[in-house]
Design a protein around this motif. Structure first.
Motif, PDB file in Angstrom:
ATOM      1  N   LEU A 183      39.011   6.771  51.952  1.00 25.64           N
ATOM      2  CA  LEU A 183      38.995   5.810  53.057  1.00 25.64           C
ATOM      3  C   LEU A 183      37.579   5.368  53.386  1.00 25.64           C
ATOM      4  CD1 LEU A 183      41.719   7.382  55.374  1.00 25.64           C
ATOM      5  CD2 LEU A 183      41.848   5.174  54.227  1.00 25.64           C
ATOM      6  N   GLY A 184      36.614   6.275  53.274  1.00 22.52           N
ATOM      7  CA  GLY A 184      35.226   5.905  53.543  1.00 22.52           C
ATOM      8  C   GLY A 184      34.691   4.916  52.524  1.00 22.52           C
ATOM      9  N   ALA A 185      35.054   5.102  51.249  1.00 22.49           N
ATOM     10  CA  ALA A 185      34.628   4.157  50.219  1.00 22.49           C
ATOM     11  C   ALA A 185      35.263   2.793  50.434  1.00 22.49           C
ATOM     12  CB  ALA A 185      34.986   4.702  48.834  1.00 22.49           C
ATOM     13  N   LEU A 186      36.549   2.773  50.801  1.00 23.39           N
ATOM     14  CA  LEU A 186      37.221   1.501  51.079  1.00 23.39           C
ATOM     15  C   LEU A 186      36.604   0.814  52.291  1.00 23.39           C
ATOM     16  CD1 LEU A 186      39.500  -0.459  50.376  1.00 23.39           C
ATOM     17  CD2 LEU A 186      41.021   0.916  51.833  1.00 23.39           C
ATOM     18  N   LEU A 187      36.264   1.606  53.307  1.00 23.93           N
ATOM     19  CA  LEU A 187      35.599   1.044  54.487  1.00 23.93           C
ATOM     20  C   LEU A 187      34.273   0.407  54.091  1.00 23.93           C
ATOM     21  CD1 LEU A 187      35.303   2.782  57.954  1.00 23.93           C
ATOM     22  CD2 LEU A 187      33.388   1.538  56.984  1.00 23.93           C
ATOM     23  N   ALA A 232      31.142   0.465  45.392  1.00 25.16           N
ATOM     24  CA  ALA A 232      32.037  -0.205  46.341  1.00 25.16           C
ATOM     25  C   ALA A 232      31.251  -1.147  47.246  1.00 25.16           C
ATOM     26  CB  ALA A 232      32.791   0.836  47.173  1.00 25.16           C
ATOM     27  N   GLN A 233      30.067  -0.725  47.671  1.00 29.34           N
ATOM     28  CA  GLN A 233      29.244  -1.589  48.526  1.00 29.34           C
ATOM     29  C   GLN A 233      28.799  -2.842  47.791  1.00 29.34           C
ATOM     30  OE1 GLN A 233      26.076   1.031  49.746  1.00 29.34           O
ATOM     31  NE2 GLN A 233      27.394   2.248  51.085  1.00 29.34           N
ATOM     32  N   ARG A 234      28.392  -2.685  46.510  1.00 25.69           N
ATOM     33  CA  ARG A 234      27.942  -3.850  45.741  1.00 25.69           C
ATOM     34  C   ARG A 234      29.093  -4.811  45.453  1.00 25.69           C
ATOM     35  NH1 ARG A 234      24.324  -1.530  47.141  1.00 25.69           N
ATOM     36  NH2 ARG A 234      24.414  -3.308  48.532  1.00 25.69           N
ATOM     37  N   ILE A 235      30.253  -4.272  45.102  1.00 25.92           N
ATOM     38  CA  ILE A 235      31.409  -5.142  44.869  1.00 25.92           C
ATOM     39  C   ILE A 235      31.826  -5.814  46.172  1.00 25.92           C
ATOM     40  CG2 ILE A 235      33.856  -5.158  44.243  1.00 25.92           C
ATOM     41  CD1 ILE A 235      33.264  -3.002  42.196  1.00 25.92           C
TER      42      ILE A 235
END
Length: 489
Positions: free
Chosen positions: A290-294, A425-428
């Motif tokens: 969930l943290g990565a998706l956030l 995830a942040q870069r995408i």
């Protein structure tokens, strides 16, 4: 000698634990300096694009690749680099990446033509991808408990400030060195900082004991599958404005198929007792998933604000690059202020802090859109300053606490790979956000030449992404209350 005849102990020399403690915080400062440089280069070039166009006679396609090529290779390198750091030592991979980044920055500044600049930017992105996962991995390695949360708070402050201050730094450099060659100093500024950080890193960063290093293979098929998936997903996003037509979106389902193949391969590797590139156990942790998706959806929202806001100020209102950069400083100042204390606050409030902060970011962006509507013309930047400050105050309480909570239950031996996944995830998310928000922004400018309304619609789209992040935060808060989980074993 003491009165008893035994040698007296020195009273001025610090104890070994005290020296080690100071060295850890100095090592953290080196890591944050390198992280600041790599993230600054994602945004500092935006205001320098007109200078590059004039100085190199660069085409729009060249300029697009100067921005998107860095993001693409940065994202490609993150997960393999995190894995390399976990296996062979984070200090060693950090040093290689920092040295390569410094050399690539010099090459960018010396580039004789647009094509060479694009090539060197691709190399610079790879170097940034080598460095970034090691920063979070080293924090996991050097700190525990509340100290780790404090260190991640400083990392979050670095992320927020570097992203927000990029336009201002670029504007100052172009103002100082002129519009024809000022863009070169956007890259030259990294050289002395990178060299000093490299010297300090050699002395301060902790080396992993040889017996703790793992010499498993790097899983070449996993690297190939993940790299192809990241390219397929990111390429149409970062090239959304440059590539016309709808055929480019066929890359996305291809990317989904490649990601599914990668995941199947990783599970097969684990089932055979081999070492996968990305440990499937990570995603068994709800806090990590969930943290990565956030992170993905939040970075899609907040980073796009500076992209459309500086375009609005420069192209829509006629402000200079420096003025556009200064107009973004309220967000940077607010983010720096709250990120500095976020480490202590997340220990006390946990995921509730992120929920509260995301609400603040959403309200700030909505108020920014309202301010631009109520105060049209060149005074819009003044009217938007206070709402941007509010959004920045909220953002400073999102990035570092979310990083802390996302990685809190990840075993230290998987910290580099986990950080690589999180930052990918942040870069995408950043690329997808710029594509989505940029599409809304440019469509209205192109159809109506109404810059203020285009900015408002773009900000509303960014707010929707922030609200999606809020949903993830609430879901994580709910699952933490229902079933607290332990670290992956």
């Amino acid at each position: 000698m003491s009165e008893s005849g035994s040698p007296s102990r020195p009273t001025t020399a610090p104890s070994s634990p005290a020296r080690e403690d100071r060295q850890r915080w100095k090592a953290l400062a080196v890591c944050l300096t390198a992280g600041f440089m790599t993230l600054l280069d994602t945004s500092i070039v935006n205001v320098a694009l007109p200078s590059m166009e004039r100085g190199l006679q660069a085409s729009q396609a060249d300029l697009s690749w100067v921005v998107s090529g860095y993001a693409l290779t940065y994202g490609l390198a993150l997960v393999p680099a995190g894995r390399l750091g976990d296996m062979w030592g984070r200090r060693e991979v950090f040093l290689v990446g920092l040295a390569l980044f410094t050399v690539a920055s010099a090459a960018c500044g010396l580039a004789p033509g647009a094509a060479w600049l694009v090539i060197f930017r691709l190399l610079q992105g790879v170097a940034a991808g080598l460095v970034s996962p090691q920063v979070a991995g080293l924090i996991q390695q050097m700190f525990q408990g509340a100290e780790r949360a404090r260190a991640f708070g400083m990392l979050g402050s670095t992320i927020g400030i570097s992203t927000a201050v990029g336009p201002l730094a670029g504007g100052l450099l172009i103002q100082a060195f002129g519009t024809d060659t000022g863009w070169r100093w956007v890259f030259y500024v990294n050289i002395p900082i990178g060299a000093a950080a490299l010297i300090a890193a050699l002395r301060l960063l902790p080396a992993r004991p040889p017996e703790q290093r793992r010499r498993e293979g790097i899983d070449p098929l996993g690297v190939l599958l993940l790299g192809a998936a990241v390219v397929a997903v990111m390429l149409p996003l970062v090239q959304e404005q440059a590539w016309k037509g709808q055929a480019k979106w066929l890359f996305l389902p291809a990317g989904a198929v490649l990601l599914a193949a990668f995941w199947t391969w990783q599970r097969w590797q684990r089932g055979r007792g081999r070492s996968p590139l990305v440990e499937p156990r990570l995603f068994a942790l709800r806090s990590f998933s969930l943290g990565a998706l956030l992170s993905l959806v939040y970075f899609g929202g907040f980073t796009t604000v500076f992209f459309i806001y500086t375009l609005f100020l420069q192209n829509g209102l006629g402000h200079t690059a420096l003025q556009a950069g200064l107009a973004s400083t309220p967000f940077a100042a607010g983010s720096a202020l709250t990120a500095a204390v976020s480490g202590r606050l997340v220990v006390r409030f946990g995921r509730r802090l992120v929920v509260f902060a995301l609400i603040g970011v959403a309200v700030g962006l909505l108020c920014t859109a309202g301010a631009v509507h109520l105060v049209p013309g060149r005074n819009a930047a003044w009217a938007a300053a206070l709402p941007l400050l509010l959004a920045g105050l909220g953002s400073g309480l999102v990035i570092a606490p979310n990083t802390t909570l996302t990685l809190s239950r990840v075993p230290v031996e998987l910290a580099g790979a986990a950080s690589g996944v999180l930052q990918t995830a942040q870069r995408i998310g950043t690329a997808a956000g710029i594509a989505a928000v940029g599409a809304v922004f440019f469509a209205h400018v192109g159809n109506h030449d109404h810059w203020a309304l285009a900015l408002q619609l773009g900000l509303l789209t960014a707010t929707l992404l922030v609200l999606a992040a809020l949903v993830c935060a609430v879901a994580d808060l709910h699952t933490r209350r229902r079933a607290p989980e332990t670290s992956a074993q």
